[in-house]
Motif scaffolding. Structure first.
Motif, PDB file in Angstrom:
ATOM      1  N   PHE A 165       0.923  -1.097  -0.006  1.00  0.00           N
ATOM      2  CA  PHE A 165       0.059  -0.027  -0.030  1.00  0.00           C
ATOM      3  C   PHE A 165       1.031   1.211  -0.078  1.00  0.00           C
ATOM      4  O   PHE A 165       2.168   1.080   0.321  1.00  0.00           O
ATOM      5  CB  PHE A 165      -1.053   0.034   1.167  1.00  0.00           C
ATOM      6  CG  PHE A 165      -0.304   0.124   2.535  1.00  0.00           C
ATOM      7  CD1 PHE A 165       0.127  -1.307   3.176  1.00  0.00           C
ATOM      8  CD2 PHE A 165       0.034   1.148   3.247  1.00  0.00           C
ATOM      9  CE1 PHE A 165       0.614  -1.185   4.438  1.00  0.00           C
ATOM     10  CE2 PHE A 165       0.699   1.170   4.461  1.00  0.00           C
ATOM     11  CZ  PHE A 165       0.962  -0.174   5.149  1.00  0.00           C
ATOM     12  N   GLY A 166       0.230   2.365  -0.290  1.00  0.00           N
ATOM     13  CA  GLY A 166       0.968   3.633  -0.208  1.00  0.00           C
ATOM     14  C   GLY A 166       1.103   4.055  -1.831  1.00  0.00           C
ATOM     15  O   GLY A 166       0.721   3.679  -2.748  1.00  0.00           O
ATOM     16  N   VAL A 167       1.776   5.571  -1.749  1.00  0.00           N
ATOM     17  CA  VAL A 167       1.606   6.083  -3.007  1.00  0.00           C
ATOM     18  C   VAL A 167       2.912   5.797  -3.638  1.00  0.00           C
ATOM     19  O   VAL A 167       4.044   5.829  -3.162  1.00  0.00           O
ATOM     20  CB  VAL A 167       1.607   7.677  -2.698  1.00  0.00           C
ATOM     21  CG1 VAL A 167       1.682   8.465  -3.914  1.00  0.00           C
ATOM     22  CG2 VAL A 167       0.182   7.909  -2.058  1.00  0.00           C
ATOM     23  N   ALA A 279       9.257  -3.535   9.545  1.00  0.00           N
ATOM     24  CA  ALA A 279       8.558  -2.697   8.748  1.00  0.00           C
ATOM     25  C   ALA A 279       8.302  -1.409   9.648  1.00  0.00           C
ATOM     26  O   ALA A 279       8.141  -1.499  10.853  1.00  0.00           O
ATOM     27  CB  ALA A 279       7.240  -3.097   8.490  1.00  0.00           C
ATOM     28  N   ASP A 280       8.609  -0.177   8.998  1.00  0.00           N
ATOM     29  CA  ASP A 280       8.662   1.106   9.715  1.00  0.00           C
ATOM     30  C   ASP A 280       7.254   1.760   9.803  1.00  0.00           C
ATOM     31  O   ASP A 280       7.028   2.549  10.841  1.00  0.00           O
ATOM     32  CB  ASP A 280       9.760   2.222   9.251  1.00  0.00           C
ATOM     33  CG  ASP A 280      11.093   1.677   9.303  1.00  0.00           C
ATOM     34  OD1 ASP A 280      11.362   1.005  10.284  1.00  0.00           O
ATOM     35  OD2 ASP A 280      12.025   1.748   8.396  1.00  0.00           O
ATOM     36  N   ILE A 281       6.525   1.567   8.654  1.00  0.00           N
ATOM     37  CA  ILE A 281       5.336   2.362   8.579  1.00  0.00           C
ATOM     38  C   ILE A 281       4.028   1.557   8.512  1.00  0.00           C
ATOM     39  O   ILE A 281       3.662   0.284   8.120  1.00  0.00           O
ATOM     40  CB  ILE A 281       5.372   2.845   6.832  1.00  0.00           C
ATOM     41  CG1 ILE A 281       6.639   3.563   6.678  1.00  0.00           C
ATOM     42  CG2 ILE A 281       4.053   3.625   6.677  1.00  0.00           C
ATOM     43  CD1 ILE A 281       6.733   4.053   5.154  1.00  0.00           C
ATOM     44  N   ILE A 287      -2.796   5.018   5.620  1.00  0.00           N
ATOM     45  CA  ILE A 287      -4.140   5.486   5.351  1.00  0.00           C
ATOM     46  C   ILE A 287      -3.981   7.004   5.236  1.00  0.00           C
ATOM     47  O   ILE A 287      -4.760   7.538   4.138  1.00  0.00           O
ATOM     48  CB  ILE A 287      -5.281   5.046   6.430  1.00  0.00           C
ATOM     49  CG1 ILE A 287      -5.543   3.561   6.198  1.00  0.00           C
ATOM     50  CG2 ILE A 287      -6.527   5.746   6.372  1.00  0.00           C
ATOM     51  CD1 ILE A 287      -6.205   2.538   7.368  1.00  0.00           C
ATOM     52  N   ARG A 288      -3.543   7.535   6.057  1.00  0.00           N
ATOM     53  CA  ARG A 288      -3.308   9.162   6.029  1.00  0.00           C
ATOM     54  C   ARG A 288      -2.585   9.514   4.741  1.00  0.00           C
ATOM     55  O   ARG A 288      -3.170  10.584   3.896  1.00  0.00           O
ATOM     56  CB  ARG A 288      -2.522   9.605   7.227  1.00  0.00           C
ATOM     57  CG  ARG A 288      -3.349   9.835   8.595  1.00  0.00           C
ATOM     58  CD  ARG A 288      -2.635  10.360   9.510  1.00  0.00           C
ATOM     59  NE  ARG A 288      -1.642   9.745  10.161  1.00  0.00           N
ATOM     60  CZ  ARG A 288      -1.544   8.835  11.011  1.00  0.00           C
ATOM     61  NH1 ARG A 288      -2.814   8.716  11.754  1.00  0.00           N
ATOM     62  NH2 ARG A 288      -0.668   8.454  11.508  1.00  0.00           N
ATOM     63  N   GLU A 289      -1.697   8.863   4.266  1.00  0.00           N
ATOM     64  CA  GLU A 289      -0.799   9.230   3.052  1.00  0.00           C
ATOM     65  C   GLU A 289      -2.124   9.095   1.792  1.00  0.00           C
ATOM     66  O   GLU A 289      -1.872   9.770   0.906  1.00  0.00           O
ATOM     67  CB  GLU A 289       0.070   8.239   2.831  1.00  0.00           C
ATOM     68  CG  GLU A 289       0.864   8.372   1.628  1.00  0.00           C
ATOM     69  CD  GLU A 289       2.054   7.325   1.298  1.00  0.00           C
ATOM     70  OE1 GLU A 289       2.799   7.081   2.448  1.00  0.00           O
ATOM     71  OE2 GLU A 289       2.145   6.723   0.466  1.00  0.00           O
ATOM     72  N   LEU A 290      -2.675   7.979   1.885  1.00  0.00           N
ATOM     73  CA  LEU A 290      -3.790   7.712   0.649  1.00  0.00           C
ATOM     74  C   LEU A 290      -4.893   8.893   0.599  1.00  0.00           C
ATOM     75  O   LEU A 290      -5.337   9.122  -0.289  1.00  0.00           O
ATOM     76  CB  LEU A 290      -4.276   6.370   0.842  1.00  0.00           C
ATOM     77  CG  LEU A 290      -3.332   5.330   0.471  1.00  0.00           C
ATOM     78  CD1 LEU A 290      -3.743   3.815   0.884  1.00  0.00           C
ATOM     79  CD2 LEU A 290      -3.168   5.157  -1.096  1.00  0.00           C
ATOM     80  N   TYR A 294      -5.720  10.975  -2.464  1.00  0.00           N
ATOM     81  CA  TYR A 294      -7.156  11.037  -3.004  1.00  0.00           C
ATOM     82  C   TYR A 294      -7.729  12.328  -2.859  1.00  0.00           C
ATOM     83  O   TYR A 294      -8.969  12.567  -3.591  1.00  0.00           O
ATOM     84  CB  TYR A 294      -7.869   9.855  -2.719  1.00  0.00           C
ATOM     85  CG  TYR A 294      -7.431   8.491  -3.054  1.00  0.00           C
ATOM     86  CD1 TYR A 294      -6.882   8.266  -4.373  1.00  0.00           C
ATOM     87  CD2 TYR A 294      -7.370   7.463  -1.990  1.00  0.00           C
ATOM     88  CE1 TYR A 294      -6.286   6.890  -4.628  1.00  0.00           C
ATOM     89  CE2 TYR A 294      -6.876   6.196  -2.152  1.00  0.00           C
ATOM     90  CZ  TYR A 294      -6.365   5.754  -3.689  1.00  0.00           C
ATOM     91  OH  TYR A 294      -6.093   4.556  -3.948  1.00  0.00           O
ATOM     92  N   SER A 295      -7.339  13.086  -2.287  1.00  0.00           N
ATOM     93  CA  SER A 295      -8.106  14.585  -2.322  1.00  0.00           C
ATOM     94  C   SER A 295      -7.677  15.274  -3.660  1.00  0.00           C
ATOM     95  O   SER A 295      -8.726  16.084  -3.898  1.00  0.00           O
ATOM     96  CB  SER A 295      -7.327  15.656  -1.084  1.00  0.00           C
ATOM     97  OG  SER A 295      -6.114  15.792  -1.524  1.00  0.00           O
TER      98      SER A 295
END
Ligand SMILES: NC(=O)c1ccc[n+]([C@@H]2O[C@H](COP(=O)([O-])OP(=O)(O)OC[C@H]3O[C@@H](n4cnc5c(N)ncnc54)[C@H](O)[C@@H]3O)[C@@H](O)[C@H]2O)c1
Length: 309
Positions: A165-167, A279-281, A287-290, A294-295
Protein backbone atom coordinates in the motif's frame (compact mmCIF):
# COMPACT_ATOMS: atom_id res chain seq x y z
CA UNK A 1 28.22 0.60 -5.99
CA UNK A 2 26.43 -1.94 -8.18
CA UNK A 3 25.32 -2.15 -11.77
CA UNK A 4 21.60 -2.96 -11.44
CA UNK A 5 18.88 -3.96 -13.90
CA UNK A 6 15.24 -3.56 -12.87
CA UNK A 7 12.72 -5.29 -15.15
CA UNK A 8 9.37 -3.61 -14.57
CA UNK A 9 11.26 -0.55 -13.36
CA UNK A 10 8.45 1.72 -14.57
CA UNK A 11 5.90 0.02 -12.31
CA UNK A 12 4.38 0.70 -8.89
CA UNK A 13 7.22 -0.97 -7.03
CA UNK A 14 9.90 -0.56 -9.70
CA UNK A 15 9.80 3.26 -9.73
CA UNK A 16 10.27 3.47 -5.95
CA UNK A 17 13.11 0.96 -6.12
CA UNK A 18 14.74 2.87 -8.97
CA UNK A 19 14.46 6.15 -7.07
CA UNK A 20 16.13 4.76 -3.96
CA UNK A 21 18.93 2.92 -5.79
CA UNK A 22 19.71 6.00 -7.92
CA UNK A 23 19.86 8.20 -4.82
CA UNK A 24 22.29 5.72 -3.26
CA UNK A 25 24.56 6.12 -6.31
CA UNK A 26 24.05 2.74 -7.98
CA UNK A 27 23.98 2.48 -11.77
CA UNK A 28 20.37 1.59 -12.62
CA UNK A 29 18.86 0.37 -15.89
CA UNK A 30 15.07 0.29 -16.15
CA UNK A 31 13.74 -2.27 -18.64
CA UNK A 32 10.00 -1.99 -19.23
CA UNK A 33 7.41 -2.08 -22.03
CA UNK A 34 5.70 1.01 -20.52
CA UNK A 35 2.22 -0.49 -20.63
CA UNK A 36 1.19 2.16 -18.09
CA UNK A 37 2.80 5.02 -20.01
CA UNK A 38 6.07 6.91 -19.75
CA UNK A 39 5.17 9.49 -17.09
CA UNK A 40 6.35 7.38 -14.11
CA UNK A 41 9.98 7.47 -15.36
CA UNK A 42 10.26 11.06 -16.61
CA UNK A 43 11.79 12.12 -13.31
CA UNK A 44 14.69 9.68 -13.85
CA UNK A 45 15.82 10.87 -17.29
CA UNK A 46 18.17 13.53 -15.90
CA UNK A 47 19.99 11.09 -13.60
CA UNK A 48 23.43 10.44 -15.19
CA UNK A 49 23.46 6.98 -13.53
CA UNK A 50 20.10 5.90 -15.03
CA UNK A 51 19.48 4.15 -18.36
CA UNK A 52 15.96 3.53 -19.63
CA UNK A 53 15.22 0.74 -22.13
CA UNK A 54 11.87 0.17 -23.82
CA UNK A 55 11.73 -3.61 -24.17
CA UNK A 56 9.13 -6.33 -23.86
CA UNK A 57 10.45 -9.21 -21.71
CA UNK A 58 8.66 -11.62 -24.06
CA UNK A 59 11.38 -10.71 -26.61
CA UNK A 60 14.27 -10.24 -24.20
CA UNK A 61 17.70 -11.35 -25.44
CA UNK A 62 20.99 -12.24 -23.78
CA UNK A 63 22.57 -8.85 -24.57
CA UNK A 64 19.84 -7.05 -22.54
CA UNK A 65 21.02 -8.82 -19.38
CA UNK A 66 24.79 -8.67 -19.84
CA UNK A 67 27.10 -6.94 -17.35
CA UNK A 68 24.68 -6.41 -14.45
CA UNK A 69 25.65 -7.45 -10.91
CA UNK A 70 22.02 -7.65 -9.74
CA UNK A 71 18.86 -8.27 -11.75
CA UNK A 72 15.68 -7.29 -9.92
CA UNK A 73 12.95 -9.08 -11.88
CA UNK A 74 9.68 -7.23 -11.29
CA UNK A 75 8.14 -7.10 -14.79
CA UNK A 76 4.92 -9.04 -14.95
CA UNK A 77 1.15 -9.02 -15.12
CA UNK A 78 0.52 -8.11 -11.54
CA UNK A 79 -2.55 -8.94 -9.48
CA UNK A 80 -5.72 -11.02 -9.72
CA UNK A 81 -7.82 -8.75 -12.01
CA UNK A 82 -5.05 -8.14 -14.56
CA UNK A 83 -4.29 -11.88 -14.90
CA UNK A 84 -7.97 -12.83 -15.19
CA UNK A 85 -8.46 -10.14 -17.86
CA UNK A 86 -5.69 -11.59 -20.03
CA UNK A 87 -4.81 -15.16 -19.00
CA UNK A 88 -2.62 -15.83 -22.02
CA UNK A 89 -0.48 -12.75 -21.35
CA UNK A 90 -0.26 -13.72 -17.66
CA UNK A 91 1.16 -17.13 -18.57
CA UNK A 92 3.56 -15.89 -21.26
CA UNK A 93 4.81 -12.78 -19.44
CA UNK A 94 4.95 -14.14 -15.89
CA UNK A 95 6.19 -17.68 -16.58
CA UNK A 96 7.69 -18.10 -20.07
CA UNK A 97 9.54 -14.78 -20.03
CA UNK A 98 10.98 -15.50 -16.57
CA UNK A 99 12.27 -18.80 -17.99
CA UNK A 100 13.90 -16.88 -20.81
CA UNK A 101 15.55 -14.40 -18.42
CA UNK A 102 16.91 -17.20 -16.23
CA UNK A 103 18.32 -19.03 -19.27
CA UNK A 104 20.32 -15.94 -20.31
CA UNK A 105 21.89 -15.10 -16.93
CA UNK A 106 25.54 -15.70 -16.15
CA UNK A 107 26.25 -17.83 -13.07
CA UNK A 108 27.66 -14.96 -10.98
CA UNK A 109 24.73 -12.58 -11.57
CA UNK A 110 22.35 -12.29 -8.60
CA UNK A 111 18.66 -12.58 -9.50
CA UNK A 112 16.12 -11.12 -7.07
CA UNK A 113 12.59 -12.24 -7.91
CA UNK A 114 9.50 -10.20 -6.98
CA UNK A 115 7.41 -13.01 -5.56
CA UNK A 116 4.21 -12.85 -3.56
CA UNK A 117 2.44 -14.23 -0.50
CA UNK A 118 -0.65 -14.53 -2.75
CA UNK A 119 -0.07 -18.22 -3.41
CA UNK A 120 -0.41 -19.36 0.23
CA UNK A 121 -4.00 -20.47 -0.38
CA UNK A 122 -7.31 -20.00 1.40
CA UNK A 123 -7.09 -22.18 4.54
CA UNK A 124 -6.86 -19.24 6.98
CA UNK A 125 -3.85 -20.93 8.60
CA UNK A 126 -0.46 -19.49 9.58
CA UNK A 127 2.00 -19.78 6.70
CA UNK A 128 5.76 -19.51 6.67
CA UNK A 129 8.33 -20.16 3.95
CA UNK A 130 8.13 -23.94 4.58
CA UNK A 131 4.37 -24.08 4.02
CA UNK A 132 3.32 -25.75 0.80
CA UNK A 133 2.06 -23.11 -1.65
CA UNK A 134 -1.58 -23.57 -2.68
CA UNK A 135 -2.31 -20.93 -5.32
CA UNK A 136 -6.03 -20.22 -5.73
CA UNK A 137 -5.79 -17.83 -8.68
CA UNK A 138 -4.07 -17.61 -12.04
CA UNK A 139 -1.94 -14.78 -10.65
CA UNK A 140 -0.80 -16.98 -7.75
CA UNK A 141 -0.17 -19.97 -10.04
CA UNK A 142 1.96 -18.01 -12.53
CA UNK A 143 3.94 -16.28 -9.76
CA UNK A 144 4.68 -19.60 -8.04
CA UNK A 145 5.72 -21.23 -11.32
CA UNK A 146 8.06 -18.31 -12.02
CA UNK A 147 9.51 -18.37 -8.50
CA UNK A 148 10.35 -22.06 -8.87
CA UNK A 149 12.12 -21.33 -12.16
CA UNK A 150 14.19 -18.59 -10.49
CA UNK A 151 15.07 -20.66 -7.42
CA UNK A 152 16.21 -23.66 -9.47
CA UNK A 153 19.28 -21.62 -10.45
CA UNK A 154 22.18 -20.80 -8.12
CA UNK A 155 22.46 -17.17 -6.97
CA UNK A 156 18.78 -16.27 -6.72
CA UNK A 157 16.69 -14.73 -3.95
CA UNK A 158 12.87 -14.71 -3.87
CA UNK A 159 11.04 -12.09 -1.83
CA UNK A 160 7.40 -13.04 -1.23
CA UNK A 161 5.76 -9.70 -0.57
CA UNK A 162 2.57 -8.92 1.32
CA UNK A 163 0.01 -6.77 -0.53
CA UNK A 164 1.60 -3.36 -0.75
CA UNK A 165 0.00 0.00 0.00
CA UNK A 166 1.01 3.61 -0.35
CA UNK A 167 1.67 6.12 -3.09
CA UNK A 168 3.94 5.56 -6.09
CA UNK A 169 4.90 7.40 -9.28
CA UNK A 170 2.93 4.63 -11.06
CA UNK A 171 -0.08 4.50 -8.83
CA UNK A 172 -1.99 1.25 -8.35
CA UNK A 173 -5.47 1.81 -6.96
CA UNK A 174 -6.36 -1.88 -7.37
CA UNK A 175 -4.23 -2.93 -4.37
CA UNK A 176 -6.55 -3.74 -1.44
CA UNK A 177 -5.71 -0.92 1.00
CA UNK A 178 -5.36 1.64 -1.80
CA UNK A 179 -8.70 0.47 -3.26
CA UNK A 180 -10.59 0.50 0.05
CA UNK A 181 -9.45 4.02 0.93
CA UNK A 182 -10.36 5.22 -2.59
CA UNK A 183 -13.88 3.79 -2.31
CA UNK A 184 -14.33 5.05 1.25
CA UNK A 185 -13.56 8.60 0.09
CA UNK A 186 -15.19 8.62 -3.35
CA UNK A 187 -18.16 6.30 -2.89
CA UNK A 188 -18.78 6.90 0.84
CA UNK A 189 -19.43 3.16 1.11
CA UNK A 190 -17.51 -0.09 0.81
CA UNK A 191 -19.06 -3.45 -0.08
CA UNK A 192 -17.06 -6.32 1.44
CA UNK A 193 -16.85 -9.80 -0.07
CA UNK A 194 -15.51 -12.58 2.15
CA UNK A 195 -15.09 -10.00 4.90
CA UNK A 196 -13.51 -12.41 7.42
CA UNK A 197 -10.72 -13.53 5.09
CA UNK A 198 -7.31 -12.41 6.27
CA UNK A 199 -4.74 -10.71 4.07
CA UNK A 200 -1.34 -9.26 4.84
CA UNK A 201 -0.09 -5.74 4.09
CA UNK A 202 3.12 -3.71 3.79
CA UNK A 203 4.00 -0.14 2.85
CA UNK A 204 5.83 0.30 -0.45
CA UNK A 205 8.82 1.97 1.25
CA UNK A 206 9.18 -1.06 3.53
CA UNK A 207 9.19 -3.31 0.45
CA UNK A 208 12.10 -1.28 -0.90
CA UNK A 209 13.83 -1.64 2.46
CA UNK A 210 13.79 -5.44 1.98
CA UNK A 211 15.14 -5.11 -1.56
CA UNK A 212 18.03 -3.01 -0.19
CA UNK A 213 18.91 -5.86 2.18
CA UNK A 214 19.58 -8.12 -0.82
CA UNK A 215 22.53 -5.82 -1.64
CA UNK A 216 23.86 -5.49 1.90
CA UNK A 217 23.17 -9.01 3.22
CA UNK A 218 23.52 -11.00 0.00
CA UNK A 219 25.48 -13.82 1.62
CA UNK A 220 22.72 -14.42 4.19
CA UNK A 221 19.88 -14.23 1.66
CA UNK A 222 21.29 -15.99 -1.38
CA UNK A 223 19.49 -19.14 -2.62
CA UNK A 224 16.68 -18.46 -0.16
CA UNK A 225 13.02 -17.46 -0.08
CA UNK A 226 11.71 -14.81 2.36
CA UNK A 227 8.23 -13.65 3.24
CA UNK A 228 8.37 -9.84 3.35
CA UNK A 229 5.84 -8.06 5.52
CA UNK A 230 4.97 -7.50 9.16
CA UNK A 231 3.57 -9.91 11.76
CA UNK A 232 1.53 -6.89 13.01
CA UNK A 233 -0.20 -6.36 9.67
CA UNK A 234 -2.28 -9.50 9.09
CA UNK A 235 -5.89 -8.21 9.13
CA UNK A 236 -9.26 -9.44 7.92
CA UNK A 237 -10.89 -7.22 5.31
CA UNK A 238 -13.49 -6.21 7.90
CA UNK A 239 -10.77 -5.18 10.38
CA UNK A 240 -9.06 -3.16 7.64
CA UNK A 241 -12.33 -1.43 6.71
CA UNK A 242 -12.96 -0.56 10.37
CA UNK A 243 -9.43 0.84 10.63
CA UNK A 244 -10.08 3.08 7.61
CA UNK A 245 -13.40 4.08 9.17
CA UNK A 246 -11.47 5.73 12.02
CA UNK A 247 -10.04 8.16 9.44
CA UNK A 248 -12.90 8.50 6.91
CA UNK A 249 -16.66 8.64 7.43
CA UNK A 250 -18.23 5.95 5.20
CA UNK A 251 -20.59 2.96 5.41
CA UNK A 252 -19.25 -0.61 5.57
CA UNK A 253 -21.62 -3.05 3.81
CA UNK A 254 -20.79 -6.67 4.62
CA UNK A 255 -22.30 -8.59 1.68
CA UNK A 256 -21.76 -12.16 2.98
CA UNK A 257 -20.82 -13.03 -0.62
CA UNK A 258 -17.60 -14.87 -1.52
CA UNK A 259 -14.66 -13.09 -3.15
CA UNK A 260 -13.51 -14.72 -6.44
CA UNK A 261 -9.98 -14.07 -5.19
CA UNK A 262 -10.40 -16.34 -2.18
CA UNK A 263 -7.00 -15.86 -0.49
CA UNK A 264 -7.11 -16.23 3.28
CA UNK A 265 -4.01 -16.70 5.44
CA UNK A 266 -1.91 -15.32 8.28
CA UNK A 267 1.71 -14.89 7.19
CA UNK A 268 4.66 -15.41 9.50
CA UNK A 269 7.60 -13.06 8.89
CA UNK A 270 10.06 -14.37 11.50
CA UNK A 271 12.65 -15.49 8.93
CA UNK A 272 13.32 -11.99 7.57
CA UNK A 273 12.91 -10.41 11.03
CA UNK A 274 15.84 -12.56 12.19
CA UNK A 275 18.03 -10.69 9.67
CA UNK A 276 17.08 -7.40 11.37
CA UNK A 277 14.18 -6.49 9.09
CA UNK A 278 11.17 -4.68 10.55
CA UNK A 279 8.50 -2.65 8.80
CA UNK A 280 8.61 1.06 9.74
CA UNK A 281 5.29 2.31 8.38
CA UNK A 282 1.97 1.43 10.02
CA UNK A 283 -1.34 0.89 8.27
CA UNK A 284 -2.66 4.14 9.82
CA UNK A 285 0.23 6.15 8.35
CA UNK A 286 -0.52 4.53 4.99
CA UNK A 287 -4.21 5.43 5.24
CA UNK A 288 -3.33 9.08 5.99
CA UNK A 289 -0.98 9.16 2.99
CA UNK A 290 -3.72 7.77 0.72
CA UNK A 291 -6.32 10.25 2.01
CA UNK A 292 -3.91 13.04 1.02
CA UNK A 293 -3.46 11.52 -2.47
CA UNK A 294 -7.15 10.99 -3.15
CA UNK A 295 -7.98 14.58 -2.24
CA UNK A 296 -6.83 15.44 -5.80
CA UNK A 297 -6.12 12.18 -7.74
CA UNK A 298 -8.22 9.95 -10.02
CA UNK A 299 -6.86 6.56 -11.21
CA UNK A 300 -5.79 5.44 -14.69
CA UNK A 301 -7.84 2.46 -15.93
CA UNK A 302 -6.34 -1.04 -15.89
CA UNK A 303 -8.25 -1.81 -19.10
CA UNK A 304 -6.55 1.06 -20.97
CA UNK A 305 -3.20 -0.56 -20.03
CA UNK A 306 -4.23 -4.09 -21.02
CA UNK A 307 -5.11 -2.82 -24.51
CA UNK A 308 -1.33 -2.58 -25.06
CA UNK A 309 -0.89 -6.35 -24.86
N1 LIG B 1 2.29 -4.53 -5.56
C1 LIG B 1 2.18 -5.59 -4.77
O1 LIG B 1 1.44 -5.57 -3.79
C2 LIG B 1 2.99 -6.82 -5.05
C3 LIG B 1 3.05 -7.80 -4.04
C4 LIG B 1 3.78 -8.96 -4.29
C5 LIG B 1 4.46 -9.11 -5.48
N2 LIG B 1 4.39 -8.15 -6.43
C6 LIG B 1 5.12 -8.36 -7.69
O2 LIG B 1 6.01 -7.29 -7.89
C7 LIG B 1 6.14 -7.01 -9.28
C8 LIG B 1 5.86 -5.54 -9.53
O3 LIG B 1 4.54 -5.27 -9.12
P1 LIG B 1 3.92 -3.82 -9.20
O4 LIG B 1 2.96 -3.69 -8.10
O5 LIG B 1 5.01 -2.83 -9.33
O6 LIG B 1 3.10 -3.95 -10.55
P2 LIG B 1 3.09 -2.99 -11.84
O7 LIG B 1 2.04 -3.54 -12.74
O8 LIG B 1 2.99 -1.58 -11.43
O9 LIG B 1 4.52 -3.23 -12.46
C9 LIG B 1 4.81 -4.19 -13.41
C10 LIG B 1 5.69 -3.54 -14.46
O10 LIG B 1 6.02 -4.54 -15.41
C11 LIG B 1 5.90 -3.98 -16.70
N3 LIG B 1 5.61 -5.05 -17.65
C12 LIG B 1 4.50 -5.81 -17.73
N4 LIG B 1 4.60 -6.66 -18.76
C13 LIG B 1 5.81 -6.43 -19.32
C14 LIG B 1 6.49 -6.99 -20.44
N5 LIG B 1 5.93 -7.94 -21.17
N6 LIG B 1 7.73 -6.53 -20.74
C15 LIG B 1 8.30 -5.54 -20.00
N7 LIG B 1 7.69 -4.96 -18.95
C16 LIG B 1 6.47 -5.40 -18.61
C17 LIG B 1 4.76 -2.97 -16.60
O11 LIG B 1 4.84 -1.99 -17.62
C18 LIG B 1 4.98 -2.40 -15.21
O12 LIG B 1 5.81 -1.27 -15.27
C19 LIG B 1 5.19 -7.95 -10.00
O13 LIG B 1 5.92 -9.02 -10.51
C20 LIG B 1 4.24 -8.40 -8.91
O14 LIG B 1 3.73 -9.69 -9.17
C21 LIG B 1 3.67 -7.00 -6.24
Amino acid sequence: MYNILITGGAGYKGTKLTEVFLQEGHKVTILDNFMFGFNPVLGFVDYHNCTILKRDIRNICEADLKGFDFIFHLAGISGYPACEANPHAAEVVNVNSTKKIVSFLAKEQVLVYASTTSFYGSSGEIKDENSVPEPVSLYGKTKYEAEKICMERENSIALRFATLFGVSRRMRCDLLVNDFVYKAINERSLVLFDSKSIRTYLHLKDAVKAYKMTLTQTDKMINSVFNVGSNDMNFSKLELAKRINKHVDFKIIDSDLPDFDSRNFVINYDKINKLGYNADISIDEGIRELIKLYSFYKPFSLYQALDCL
